[in-house]
Design a protein around this motif. Sequence first.
Motif, mmCIF file in Angstrom:
data_model
loop_
_atom_site.group_PDB
_atom_site.id
_atom_site.type_symbol
_atom_site.label_atom_id
_atom_site.label_comp_id
_atom_site.label_asym_id
_atom_site.label_seq_id
_atom_site.Cartn_x
_atom_site.Cartn_y
_atom_site.Cartn_z
ATOM 1 N N ALA A 1 0.740 -1.307 0.041
ATOM 2 C CA ALA A 1 0.008 0.054 -0.120
ATOM 3 C C ALA A 1 0.579 1.223 -0.102
ATOM 4 O O ALA A 1 1.051 2.089 1.005
ATOM 5 C CB ALA A 1 -0.826 -0.041 1.145
ATOM 6 N N ILE A 2 1.449 1.400 -0.965
ATOM 7 C CA ILE A 2 2.539 2.593 -1.095
ATOM 8 C C ILE A 2 1.779 3.981 -0.865
ATOM 9 O O ILE A 2 2.619 4.890 -0.673
ATOM 10 C CB ILE A 2 3.083 2.497 -2.880
ATOM 11 N N ASP A 3 0.401 4.031 -1.016
ATOM 12 C CA ASP A 3 -0.184 5.302 -0.955
ATOM 13 C C ASP A 3 -0.491 5.679 0.675
ATOM 14 O O ASP A 3 -0.916 6.811 0.956
ATOM 15 C CB ASP A 3 -1.515 5.464 -1.625
ATOM 16 N N GLU A 4 -0.055 4.741 1.540
ATOM 17 C CA GLU A 4 0.046 4.892 2.817
ATOM 18 C C GLU A 4 1.165 5.278 3.644
ATOM 19 O O GLU A 4 2.320 4.834 2.949
ATOM 20 C CB GLU A 4 -0.604 3.619 3.539
ATOM 21 N N PRO A 5 1.440 5.602 4.834
ATOM 22 C CA PRO A 5 2.608 6.017 5.255
ATOM 23 C C PRO A 5 3.692 4.979 5.357
ATOM 24 O O PRO A 5 3.377 3.680 5.809
ATOM 25 C CB PRO A 5 2.219 6.547 6.663
ATOM 26 N N HIS A 6 4.693 5.329 4.719
ATOM 27 C CA HIS A 6 5.975 4.276 4.757
ATOM 28 C C HIS A 6 7.094 5.224 5.033
ATOM 29 O O HIS A 6 7.376 6.218 5.130
ATOM 30 C CB HIS A 6 6.362 3.757 3.222
ATOM 31 N N VAL A 7 8.303 4.528 5.696
ATOM 32 C CA VAL A 7 9.458 4.835 6.104
ATOM 33 C C VAL A 7 10.646 4.445 5.236
ATOM 34 O O VAL A 7 10.505 3.131 4.756
ATOM 35 C CB VAL A 7 9.895 4.980 7.427
ATOM 36 N N SER B 1 3.715 9.320 2.099
ATOM 37 C CA SER B 1 2.939 8.634 1.524
ATOM 38 C C SER B 1 2.645 8.889 0.096
ATOM 39 O O SER B 1 2.930 10.120 -0.513
ATOM 40 C CB SER B 1 1.597 9.027 2.168
ATOM 41 N N GLY B 2 2.477 7.856 -0.777
ATOM 42 C CA GLY B 2 2.430 8.025 -2.315
ATOM 43 C C GLY B 2 3.812 7.950 -2.864
ATOM 44 O O GLY B 2 4.803 8.266 -2.152
ATOM 45 N N PRO B 3 3.977 7.549 -4.228
ATOM 46 C CA PRO B 3 5.450 7.495 -4.671
ATOM 47 C C PRO B 3 6.086 8.765 -5.011
ATOM 48 O O PRO B 3 7.322 8.726 -5.241
ATOM 49 C CB PRO B 3 4.922 6.916 -5.985
ATOM 50 N N GLY B 4 5.643 9.925 -4.892
ATOM 51 C CA GLY B 4 6.216 11.084 -5.260
ATOM 52 C C GLY B 4 7.463 11.402 -4.470
ATOM 53 O O GLY B 4 8.343 12.351 -4.780
ATOM 54 N N ARG B 5 7.245 10.953 -2.826
ATOM 55 C CA ARG B 5 8.269 11.657 -2.244
ATOM 56 C C ARG B 5 9.206 10.557 -1.533
ATOM 57 O O ARG B 5 10.009 10.570 -0.822
ATOM 58 C CB ARG B 5 7.743 12.268 -0.797
ATOM 59 N N VAL B 6 9.178 9.186 -2.334
ATOM 60 C CA VAL B 6 10.233 8.078 -1.811
ATOM 61 C C VAL B 6 11.478 8.556 -2.028
ATOM 62 O O VAL B 6 12.323 7.990 -1.161
ATOM 63 C CB VAL B 6 9.608 6.723 -2.559
ATOM 64 N N ALA B 7 11.788 9.101 -3.095
ATOM 65 C CA ALA B 7 13.150 9.262 -3.604
ATOM 66 C C ALA B 7 13.830 10.204 -2.591
ATOM 67 O O ALA B 7 14.977 10.441 -2.252
ATOM 68 C CB ALA B 7 13.358 9.850 -5.137
ATOM 69 N N GLN B 8 12.970 11.223 -2.108
ATOM 70 C CA GLN B 8 13.286 12.431 -1.287
ATOM 71 C C GLN B 8 13.589 11.832 -0.004
ATOM 72 O O GLN B 8 14.871 11.820 0.659
ATOM 73 C CB GLN B 8 12.245 13.416 -1.103
ATOM 74 N N ALA B 9 12.762 10.824 0.521
ATOM 75 C CA ALA B 9 13.021 10.114 1.852
ATOM 76 C C ALA B 9 14.432 9.434 1.817
ATOM 77 O O ALA B 9 15.090 9.292 2.642
ATOM 78 C CB ALA B 9 11.721 9.100 2.268
#
Length: 661
Positions: free
Chosen positions: A425-431, A504-512
Amino acid sequence: MMTGGPEPDSPDVMSVLELLAVGAPPARFEELLRTARREEAPDSTLAELDQAVRLASRVQALIGHAQQREAGLAALVDTAHDLTLVHGMEALLHEIARRARRLLNFDMAYIGLRAADDEGRASSIRAAEGETTSLSVGLKTFEDSGLGSLVQRSGAPAWSPDYLADRDLPHSPDIDAVVRAEGLHAILAVPLGYGTTVFGTLYGADRKVRHFTPDEISLMRSLGRLAGVAIERARLLEATRAEVTELELDTSRARSSLNVQRRVEAAYIRLIDLVLSGCDPQTLAEAAVKELSGALVVRDCVGRTIVVTGTPPRLTEDDVLRWTYDAHAAGCPVPMPDGGWVAPVTAGGENLGAILLVPDEPLTDGFGVRLLQLTARAVALILLLQRTSTVAHDQIRDELLDELLSDIRTQPRQLIPRARRLGIAIDEPHVMVLARPEGGPEGRAAAWASSYAHRMSGLMRFRDGYVTLLVPSEDPLAAATAVSEELTPLVGHPVTVGAAGPVSGPGRVAQAHREALSCLEALTELGNLGCVATPQQMGFLGVLLSENRGVGEYIRSVIGPVVDYDTQRFTELTRTLDAYFASSSSPTRAASDLHVHPNTVSRRLERIAELLGADWQDPERALEIQLALRLHRTRRTLQHRHAATGAARDAGSPAPRGSGP
C-alpha cells in the motif's frame, strides 16, 4: 477501400478518437488529415485535427511500449518455469542461450562460465546458439579483456552498439578474431551469478549495429538472474549425484560399512525423489525423520522455524544460534551437548538456514550423521527450486523500488495500482530505512533483508554494502531501531542505520531515500558507527540533512514552548534566555543587562526549566537552544525589515536604506 474503422463524412477530433478506439493503423490517421485538407476545412479545425493525430500517435506508442514490456515479462515468467524442467548442465546452458536469443531477437547468444580451478581469472564459452563458426565454443576470455571482464568486475551489465569499433573497451586479439569471424557488431553482456557471487556471463549479439534500450538491458539482466539460479540448482544437483557416486565408491572400498552405506544411499535417493516430485519442506522433513527417528526442526536464514516434526526439547535462542554458526563455519553437522545435532543448509556459499535434529537414540554408526548432512542438501535443493519459481515476482518488486527511487517518472500515479497488486500500500505512510552492516557476510544480510521485506509487506534491495528498505510505518526511528535490533545479532557486527519519513505516495520516496542516506553518511563522518539516526534526532544537523524540515520547525522543536509562552502572556522569557547565555550563564549579569532584579531572572529561569525540562542546561541541549535562539532572532529581524519595506512602498516613499528587496 479501407476497412477496420469508421469513415466519417467530415474529419474532426472525434474521428481521431474513433480510429484510436478500434486500433486503426497510423496510415488511417494521416488519411484523415489529407481528407480534411482536400475538403478545405477551416484552419482551426486543421490545427485541432493535426494536434489530435500527434497525440494519438503518442498514445499508440505508449500502448505499444506497455504491451512490449508485458510480453517480455510474460516470456520471463515462462522461462523461469521452463528452466526448472531442464536437467543436466549442458542442456540447461543451451536452453538459456536459446531463450536469450529468442527473448531479444539476437542473431547469436552464448554463455561463458568461470573455470572452478582457475580462481576466477578466466572464463570459457560453454554454449552458443546462432553461431556460424566453430570458434566460439571453448574460447577462453580473461579478466582484462572483453565485455565479460567488465561484467565480472562490476557485477553490472555492459554493452556496445559496435564492438570492434568501440575503442573504450579492453580488446584482445582472440576475442576480436571470433567477433570478426562471426560478423558480430552489437554485443550485450549481463552477469550470471547467485547471491553476491558472479560466476559467468550471458551474451547476446547482433550482426548489425544496434543501440540497446534500457528495457532491453533490464530484460536481459532479469534473464541472467533467472539463469544464475538455474545454473546453481544444476550444480547442486551434480554435486548431489557426485555425493551418491562417492557413497557407492566408499561402499566398494569399505565392505565393513556396506550396510550403512546402502541404507544412506537408499534413504537419500528416496529424499531426492521426493524433491524432484515437487514436495514441500514439511513432507521432506517427515520422510527424513522416519529414517533418523527423533524430532527435527528446519529454520530459515533469519532463524525462523519453518518446519517442525516430533516434539523437540526447549532450547535457548542464544545456544541455537551459536551452534548454527559453528555448523556453518565447519560446513558439516556439529553435535550439541544434549545429544542433538545441527546441520547447515547452504547453497553456493549462501546461508539458507539450518536443521536441528534431536534423535531418540545417539547417532553412533555414522548412518544418522551422514544422512542428516544429505538431508540438509536436499532441503537446500528444495528451497532453491521454490526460489526459482518466485524470482520473476521478486524482479518485479525490485523494478518497482528502482522506479520509486528514481526522480524521473512520467506518471507516478500508475505505480500505486502496481504496488497494490504486489500487496504493498504505497499510498499509505511508509518510512525509508538504510542499514549498513560494519562487517560480516553480505549474503546473510541480503537474505535477511529479502525475508524482512516480505514479512513487513515492503520493498528492499541490497547494493553497495547496505540494505535499502521501504516499509509501512509512521515512525522512522522505531522502524530503524527494529531493523538494527534484528540485523545486528544476525551479522555479528554493528549495523549503522539511517531512516527518514514517513511519506505517503510514490512522489516523495526518492526524497526520503536521500534524507536517510544523508543520515547514514553523517553518522559515518561523525564516527558513530553502529548507531541509529533520523533527521529529527540529529538536532540542527537535521535541518541540513532534511529536504522538508525547515528552520521554523527546528525552532519550534527546541524552544517552541518558551516562544508560545511569551506570545500568550506577553512575557520576556526568550529575551531572558538570550541574556542568560550572553552573560556566560550568570543570572546576576543577565539581570544587569536586562535592567531587572536578579530574583526576577531566577523566577524566569525556573519557568523556563518547567517549559523546556530540567536538562535544558546540559551542554548538548544548551547548544541546540542557543542555535535556535539565534535563528529565531534572525528570523524576527528579517521579518521586521520586510514589513518596514512593504509599509514604505505602500506609502509611496523610498525603502529604508539597507533593506532587502
